[in-house]
Scaffold this motif. Sequence first.
Motif, mmCIF file in Angstrom:
data_model
loop_
_atom_site.group_PDB
_atom_site.id
_atom_site.type_symbol
_atom_site.label_atom_id
_atom_site.label_comp_id
_atom_site.label_asym_id
_atom_site.label_seq_id
_atom_site.Cartn_x
_atom_site.Cartn_y
_atom_site.Cartn_z
ATOM 1 N N MET A 43 0.975 -1.092 0.173
ATOM 2 C CA MET A 43 -0.016 -0.025 0.064
ATOM 3 C C MET A 43 0.947 0.966 -0.103
ATOM 4 O O MET A 43 0.718 2.121 -0.853
ATOM 5 N N LEU A 59 1.136 4.216 -2.912
ATOM 6 C CA LEU A 59 0.907 5.672 -2.719
ATOM 7 C C LEU A 59 2.032 6.359 -2.851
ATOM 8 O O LEU A 59 2.013 7.897 -3.245
ATOM 9 N N LYS A 67 -9.520 9.867 -1.375
ATOM 10 C CA LYS A 67 -8.684 9.055 -2.393
ATOM 11 C C LYS A 67 -7.973 8.084 -1.530
ATOM 12 O O LYS A 67 -7.952 7.881 -0.204
ATOM 13 N N GLU A 68 -7.507 7.258 -2.147
ATOM 14 C CA GLU A 68 -6.682 6.131 -1.346
ATOM 15 C C GLU A 68 -5.448 7.001 -0.573
ATOM 16 O O GLU A 68 -4.846 7.620 -0.985
ATOM 17 N N LEU A 103 -14.307 4.740 -0.253
ATOM 18 C CA LEU A 103 -13.209 4.023 -0.789
ATOM 19 C C LEU A 103 -13.738 2.659 -1.325
ATOM 20 O O LEU A 103 -12.973 1.732 -1.739
#
Length: 317
Positions: free
Chosen positions: A1, A5, A125-126, A134
């Motif tokens: 993750m 990002l 947003k993510e 989400l």
Amino acid sequence: MTATLDGPAAKPAKGPKPILDGKRSAGVQFSVYFGVVAPLVALAAAVPFAWGWGLTWIDVGLFVFFYAFTGLGITVSFHRYFTHGSFKAKPWMRVLLAIAGSMAVQGPLITWVADHRRHHAFSDKEGDPHSPWLFGTSPVALAKGFWHAHMGWLFERDVSNVERFAPDLIKDPAMRRVDKLFPVWTLATFVLPAVLGGLITWSWWGALTAFFWAGLVRVCVLHHVTWSVNSICHMIGERPFGARDRSANFWPLAIFSFGESWHNLHHADPTSARHGVKRGQIDISARTIWIFEKLGWAYNVRWPTPTRLQKLTVAEH
């Protein structure tokens, strides 16, 4: 993750610090569950407990006092002051603000600020820790998103990277000390109402009912009002100002949230000390900051200007 990002994890020195910094320990995670569930159980018991014998005007008065003190500790202190720098404060006032926010039992100062700055950096947003958008836009996805934004995210063990999102606070010795003493402020927020209730009524029963109403129930109500800004105010409401997310104004929460539910202006202009800028929009937090300014306790307040508001309004239309 993190790699998704922030770029490849193999080259952290050439990019921004990761948004996450490991997982909560088992002990901290247990404290989160207890801090959320115990007040919620108390709220569920409130109606039968109050039926004819469990609530007095002293309990109501103590509830209102501690709700205002800790609620403004979140809105004026943790949110507008520490997270967004909407004003500057005298050193003694800075410490008092940090303690007031800590007594809301919504997490230690530095963790709270890091989570909220991360929310603004990735809003809806993510990477946003508590966006309701989400999981998609179907009814089931929105129900899941509401739960996640309202309180589900609290049970996840991911920790926001404080070096990235709150470097100013971790460099401040006084704020690190207040942050470290969070268990003390948590204990105080429940014990003080009980002590006052016992002294005022001169009875153990008065101490018990004050602990219940001005302690447990008050913390639970404030929790859910605050979390409603994360969930409801990103799902429904009016959007008169241009923002890069789905933040909205939800007027029924305005008084209970001390003006935080005028959420659309806040996301359009995060450093503004006033969120309720239109006629009739009650913003108790902004009025409190105004009082602090008049008393000389706060200065360099970032009040909204007509020119700035006009630009923000035009941006949407």
